[in-house]
Scaffold this motif. Structure first.
Motif: not given
Length: 66
Positions: A14-28
């Protein structure tokens, strides 16, 4: 696999997913035009959507059957 190990694995995933998710949201968001309304809609959807992929993971961590 015991319940404590399963919960630990789920927490790490979950922590790894959320780190990736935040990065993806900011990049999008960087690729969208600057607008208050786009920000409102985009961050509203992104703020809710992160939980959907975690539901099966948390169910698995608790040992629930589908």
């Amino acid at each position: 696999m015991g319940p404590q190990i399963r919960r630990f694995v789920a927490a790490i995933v979950a922590i790894a997913f959320l780190a990736f998710y935040v990065w993806a949201v900011v990049a999008i968001r960087d690729r969208l035009p600057a607008s208050m309304w786009i920000d409102l809609i985009f961050y509203g959807v992104a703020g809710i959507a992160w939980g959907v992929p975690l539901i099966p993971l948390l169910s698995w961590a608790e040992g629930r059957k589908k």
